[in-house]
Write a protein that holds these residues in place. Sequence first.
Motif, PDB file in Angstrom:
ATOM      1  N   ILE A 264      31.448  31.060  50.298  1.00  0.00           N
ATOM      2  CA  ILE A 264      32.100  30.592  49.058  1.00  0.00           C
ATOM      3  C   ILE A 264      33.504  31.191  48.944  1.00  0.00           C
ATOM      4  CG2 ILE A 264      32.027  30.746  46.521  1.00  0.00           C
ATOM      5  CD1 ILE A 264      28.912  30.771  46.793  1.00  0.00           C
ATOM      6  N   LEU A 265      33.607  32.490  49.172  1.00  0.00           N
ATOM      7  CA  LEU A 265      34.898  33.175  49.001  1.00  0.00           C
ATOM      8  C   LEU A 265      35.912  32.672  50.018  1.00  0.00           C
ATOM      9  CD1 LEU A 265      33.427  36.706  48.268  1.00  0.00           C
ATOM     10  CD2 LEU A 265      34.988  35.464  46.740  1.00  0.00           C
TER      11      LEU A 265
ATOM     12  N   VAL B 208      40.522  36.534  49.762  1.00  0.00           N
ATOM     13  CA  VAL B 208      40.307  37.699  50.625  1.00  0.00           C
ATOM     14  C   VAL B 208      39.682  38.796  49.761  1.00  0.00           C
ATOM     15  CG1 VAL B 208      41.371  39.433  52.106  1.00  0.00           C
ATOM     16  CG2 VAL B 208      42.242  37.085  52.115  1.00  0.00           C
ATOM     17  N   THR B 209      38.547  39.345  50.217  1.00  0.00           N
ATOM     18  CA  THR B 209      37.742  40.218  49.360  1.00  0.00           C
ATOM     19  C   THR B 209      37.579  41.604  49.959  1.00  0.00           C
ATOM     20  OG1 THR B 209      36.522  38.251  48.652  1.00  0.00           O
ATOM     21  CG2 THR B 209      35.536  40.392  48.135  1.00  0.00           C
ATOM     22  N   PHE B 210      37.875  42.613  49.135  1.00  0.00           N
ATOM     23  CA  PHE B 210      37.723  44.011  49.556  1.00  0.00           C
ATOM     24  C   PHE B 210      36.667  44.695  48.686  1.00  0.00           C
ATOM     25  CE2 PHE B 210      42.188  42.838  50.388  1.00  0.00           C
ATOM     26  CZ  PHE B 210      42.237  43.063  51.757  1.00  0.00           C
ATOM     27  N   ASN B 211      35.747  45.394  49.323  1.00  0.00           N
ATOM     28  CA  ASN B 211      34.693  46.155  48.645  1.00  0.00           C
ATOM     29  C   ASN B 211      35.100  47.633  48.678  1.00  0.00           C
ATOM     30  OD1 ASN B 211      32.287  47.411  47.907  1.00  0.00           O
ATOM     31  ND2 ASN B 211      31.053  46.491  49.538  1.00  0.00           N
ATOM     32  N   LEU B 212      35.420  48.197  47.507  1.00  0.00           N
ATOM     33  CA  LEU B 212      35.862  49.608  47.425  1.00  0.00           C
ATOM     34  C   LEU B 212      34.674  50.514  47.148  1.00  0.00           C
ATOM     35  CD1 LEU B 212      39.070  49.580  45.178  1.00  0.00           C
ATOM     36  CD2 LEU B 212      38.895  49.270  47.648  1.00  0.00           C
ATOM     37  N   MET B 213      34.471  51.502  48.000  1.00  0.00           N
ATOM     38  CA  MET B 213      33.317  52.390  47.873  1.00  0.00           C
ATOM     39  C   MET B 213      33.782  53.848  47.894  1.00  0.00           C
ATOM     40  SD  MET B 213      30.673  50.471  50.505  1.00  0.00           S
ATOM     41  CE  MET B 213      31.575  51.009  51.965  1.00  0.00           C
ATOM     42  N   SER B 214      33.064  54.692  47.159  1.00  0.00           N
ATOM     43  CA  SER B 214      33.347  56.133  47.195  1.00  0.00           C
ATOM     44  C   SER B 214      32.295  56.870  46.380  1.00  0.00           C
ATOM     45  CB  SER B 214      34.715  56.449  46.595  1.00  0.00           C
ATOM     46  OG  SER B 214      34.656  56.425  45.178  1.00  0.00           O
ATOM     47  N   ALA B 215      32.318  58.180  46.427  1.00  0.00           N
ATOM     48  CA  ALA B 215      31.526  59.021  45.532  1.00  0.00           C
ATOM     49  C   ALA B 215      32.078  58.875  44.109  1.00  0.00           C
ATOM     50  CB  ALA B 215      31.609  60.479  45.987  1.00  0.00           C
ATOM     51  N   PRO B 216      31.314  59.299  43.093  1.00  0.00           N
ATOM     52  CA  PRO B 216      31.835  59.243  41.722  1.00  0.00           C
ATOM     53  C   PRO B 216      33.110  60.083  41.600  1.00  0.00           C
ATOM     54  CG  PRO B 216      29.490  59.810  41.721  1.00  0.00           C
ATOM     55  CD  PRO B 216      29.965  59.880  43.146  1.00  0.00           C
ATOM     56  N   GLY B 217      34.089  59.540  40.923  1.00  0.00           N
ATOM     57  CA  GLY B 217      35.287  60.329  40.622  1.00  0.00           C
ATOM     58  C   GLY B 217      36.254  60.492  41.773  1.00  0.00           C
ATOM     59  N   ALA B 218      36.091  59.720  42.852  1.00  0.00           N
ATOM     60  CA  ALA B 218      37.026  59.853  43.980  1.00  0.00           C
ATOM     61  C   ALA B 218      38.325  59.088  43.732  1.00  0.00           C
ATOM     62  CB  ALA B 218      36.363  59.375  45.272  1.00  0.00           C
ATOM     63  N   GLY B 219      38.320  58.205  42.713  1.00  0.00           N
ATOM     64  CA  GLY B 219      39.583  57.569  42.320  1.00  0.00           C
ATOM     65  C   GLY B 219      39.685  56.075  42.586  1.00  0.00           C
TER      66      GLY B 219
ATOM     67  N   ASP C  95      25.712  44.613  52.022  1.00  0.00           N
ATOM     68  CA  ASP C  95      26.799  43.664  52.244  1.00  0.00           C
ATOM     69  C   ASP C  95      26.919  42.808  50.985  1.00  0.00           C
ATOM     70  OD1 ASP C  95      28.577  41.803  53.187  1.00  0.00           O
ATOM     71  OD2 ASP C  95      27.308  41.086  54.823  1.00  0.00           O
ATOM     72  N   LEU C  96      28.127  42.669  50.458  1.00  0.00           N
ATOM     73  CA  LEU C  96      28.336  41.860  49.258  1.00  0.00           C
ATOM     74  C   LEU C  96      28.956  40.508  49.597  1.00  0.00           C
ATOM     75  CD1 LEU C  96      29.782  44.636  46.897  1.00  0.00           C
ATOM     76  CD2 LEU C  96      27.384  43.970  47.240  1.00  0.00           C
ATOM     77  N   GLY C  97      29.361  40.336  50.875  1.00  0.00           N
ATOM     78  CA  GLY C  97      30.066  39.124  51.266  1.00  0.00           C
ATOM     79  C   GLY C  97      31.567  39.354  51.373  1.00  0.00           C
ATOM     80  N   GLU C  98      31.976  40.594  51.371  1.00  0.00           N
ATOM     81  CA  GLU C  98      33.391  40.959  51.427  1.00  0.00           C
ATOM     82  C   GLU C  98      33.962  40.715  52.826  1.00  0.00           C
ATOM     83  OE1 GLU C  98      30.953  43.302  50.881  1.00  0.00           O
ATOM     84  OE2 GLU C  98      30.932  44.281  52.843  1.00  0.00           O
ATOM     85  N   ASP C  99      35.308  40.741  52.920  1.00  0.00           N
ATOM     86  CA  ASP C  99      35.971  40.672  54.227  1.00  0.00           C
ATOM     87  C   ASP C  99      36.127  42.057  54.833  1.00  0.00           C
ATOM     88  OD1 ASP C  99      36.670  37.822  54.611  1.00  0.00           O
ATOM     89  OD2 ASP C  99      37.681  38.124  52.689  1.00  0.00           O
ATOM     90  N   ALA C 100      36.333  43.056  53.987  1.00  0.00           N
ATOM     91  CA  ALA C 100      36.468  44.416  54.511  1.00  0.00           C
ATOM     92  C   ALA C 100      35.986  45.418  53.472  1.00  0.00           C
ATOM     93  CB  ALA C 100      37.928  44.720  54.863  1.00  0.00           C
TER      94      ALA C 100
ATOM     95  N   ILE D 284      46.958  45.985  53.191  1.00  0.00           N
ATOM     96  CA  ILE D 284      46.374  44.805  52.530  1.00  0.00           C
ATOM     97  C   ILE D 284      47.129  43.538  52.948  1.00  0.00           C
ATOM     98  CG2 ILE D 284      46.012  43.657  50.288  1.00  0.00           C
ATOM     99  CD1 ILE D 284      45.659  46.477  49.053  1.00  0.00           C
ATOM    100  N   GLU D 285      48.474  43.624  52.922  1.00  0.00           N
ATOM    101  CA  GLU D 285      49.290  42.447  53.299  1.00  0.00           C
ATOM    102  C   GLU D 285      48.986  42.002  54.723  1.00  0.00           C
ATOM    103  OE1 GLU D 285      51.133  40.808  51.300  1.00  0.00           O
ATOM    104  OE2 GLU D 285      51.841  42.135  49.719  1.00  0.00           O
ATOM    105  N   ARG D 286      48.952  42.975  55.643  1.00  0.00           N
ATOM    106  CA  ARG D 286      48.660  42.646  57.047  1.00  0.00           C
ATOM    107  C   ARG D 286      47.279  42.005  57.168  1.00  0.00           C
ATOM    108  NH1 ARG D 286      50.602  47.771  58.038  1.00  0.00           N
ATOM    109  NH2 ARG D 286      48.526  48.561  58.531  1.00  0.00           N
ATOM    110  N   PHE D 287      46.314  42.581  56.426  1.00  0.00           N
ATOM    111  CA  PHE D 287      44.947  42.061  56.477  1.00  0.00           C
ATOM    112  C   PHE D 287      44.915  40.612  56.006  1.00  0.00           C
ATOM    113  CE2 PHE D 287      40.608  41.288  55.370  1.00  0.00           C
ATOM    114  CZ  PHE D 287      39.875  42.054  56.255  1.00  0.00           C
ATOM    115  N   CYS D 288      45.598  40.344  54.880  1.00  0.00           N
ATOM    116  CA  CYS D 288      45.610  38.974  54.329  1.00  0.00           C
ATOM    117  C   CYS D 288      46.256  37.994  55.306  1.00  0.00           C
ATOM    118  CB  CYS D 288      46.348  38.929  52.993  1.00  0.00           C
ATOM    119  SG  CYS D 288      45.450  39.750  51.662  1.00  0.00           S
ATOM    120  N   GLU D 289      47.350  38.438  55.962  1.00  0.00           N
ATOM    121  CA  GLU D 289      48.011  37.556  56.927  1.00  0.00           C
ATOM    122  C   GLU D 289      47.091  37.226  58.096  1.00  0.00           C
ATOM    123  OE1 GLU D 289      51.705  39.465  57.962  1.00  0.00           O
ATOM    124  OE2 GLU D 289      52.329  39.392  55.855  1.00  0.00           O
ATOM    125  N   THR D 290      46.412  38.247  58.624  1.00  0.00           N
ATOM    126  CA  THR D 290      45.497  38.054  59.746  1.00  0.00           C
ATOM    127  C   THR D 290      44.385  37.077  59.389  1.00  0.00           C
ATOM    128  OG1 THR D 290      45.887  40.375  60.198  1.00  0.00           O
ATOM    129  CG2 THR D 290      44.200  39.298  61.508  1.00  0.00           C
TER     130      THR D 290
END
Lengths: 220, 220
Positions: free
Chosen positions: A24-25, A31-42, A129-134, A210-216
């Motif tokens: 679908i995406l 272009v979809t990015f999944n951001l992951m981290s521990a709590p409070g990493a920013g 997996d959420l269906g993201e690109d990266a 991000i820009e390079r990723f989107c272009e690719t």
Amino acid sequence: MHEIHIGEDLRERNIEIAEENRKILRGNGVVTFNLMSAPGAGKTSLLVATIPHLTDKHRIAVIEGDLQTSRDAERIAALGIEVFQIETGGVCHLDASMVHSALHTLDLESIDILFIENVGNLVCPAEFDLGEDARVMLLSVTEGDDKPKKYPLMFTESGLLLPNKVDLLPHVEFDLEKARHEALDINPKLEIEEISCKTGSGIEAWTDWIERFCETRGGS
Amino acid sequence: MHEIHIGEDLRERNIEIAEENRKILRGNGVVTFNLMSAPGAGKTSLLVATIPHLTDKHRIAVIEGDLQTSRDAERIAALGIEVFQIETGGVCHLDASMVHSALHTLDLESIDILFIENVGNLVCPAEFDLGEDARVMLLSVTEGDDKPKKYPLMFTESGLLLPNKVDLLPHVEFDLEKARHEALDINPKLEIEEISCKTGSGIEAWTDWIERFCETRGGS
């Protein structure tokens, strides 16, 4: 020292829904990015620091995963960006079906880049997996340089690692070279950009990524 | 802003095993603390800083929960303390049955105080009673002062909150009074002691808290 091992749960059904999300995406040129981290990493601070650099060229939307509150979503909405809030009610990660619900509501044709901010947790989000690109992982230098070996799946599954809060390096015991080396041992393809959302250092390198990723991807 | 809510899983079976663990531990005069925090908040460093202050008067053992490695367990074992390592193989929390397996192996009659170091995670560990007498939560000041409202269950379920790494307060935006106020809003009975495992500040107040707790429970 004694030891026991507990088996890992597999979540096969998630894979199917994630593939559907991806179809679908991509079908809508998002272009979809999944951001992951521990709590409070920013993660939210990163989005707040990043989005203004992208809005000239790209139409941005954000899915915000949170256990209980909409604080993060409100910080993003204040930038004038479309935000879909997923309150997981205590569940410690997003899964593909939660994101799928969001896709029915978001106007995908008017979105170029979708950021999904996952629940703060170094464990379970990596399994879904959420269906993201990266997948992009933040690691605050205050968390210690032992994290790659302790939470390897998160590092295996990420395409980009952003060591964050590097402005605090003089005040903490964190060996950046050791962390980098151990992360690359686990995932030799991992790209790494050091950042500080507080000082802004590294944010340009990250938006360039991000820009390079989107272009690719032939995206926006 | 759009919203969806996902239902919470309940884990009833865990409660029964936790009660059995509690009966076994109390029957052997063991006082048990369950240490919880986000990854890298300093649980192992706290144990390393704490245990030498207790070994004159108490016989200590540690159960170490870890996803993949035995690094933390090795740091504790180096103190000459009995350590039982639970490698969860990717599961993001300890549960009562994992701890129950450990109780069959530890020599409970020769233990006065048992510390259980949970997996680094601010979500799921709070949902699983292990049979402990008290839950102690570490919150690194580098994680942000919004954590009580974002991860309320962890604060509800803890008897003592240890804001850690207070040596870093001059370098981070963390309003200790705000965090304290919001934590007490969620759990008015929560006790709070600020600590720094790096400088040692607050460690005496924390070991005093342990001593008082053990006396009240009629423990060692």
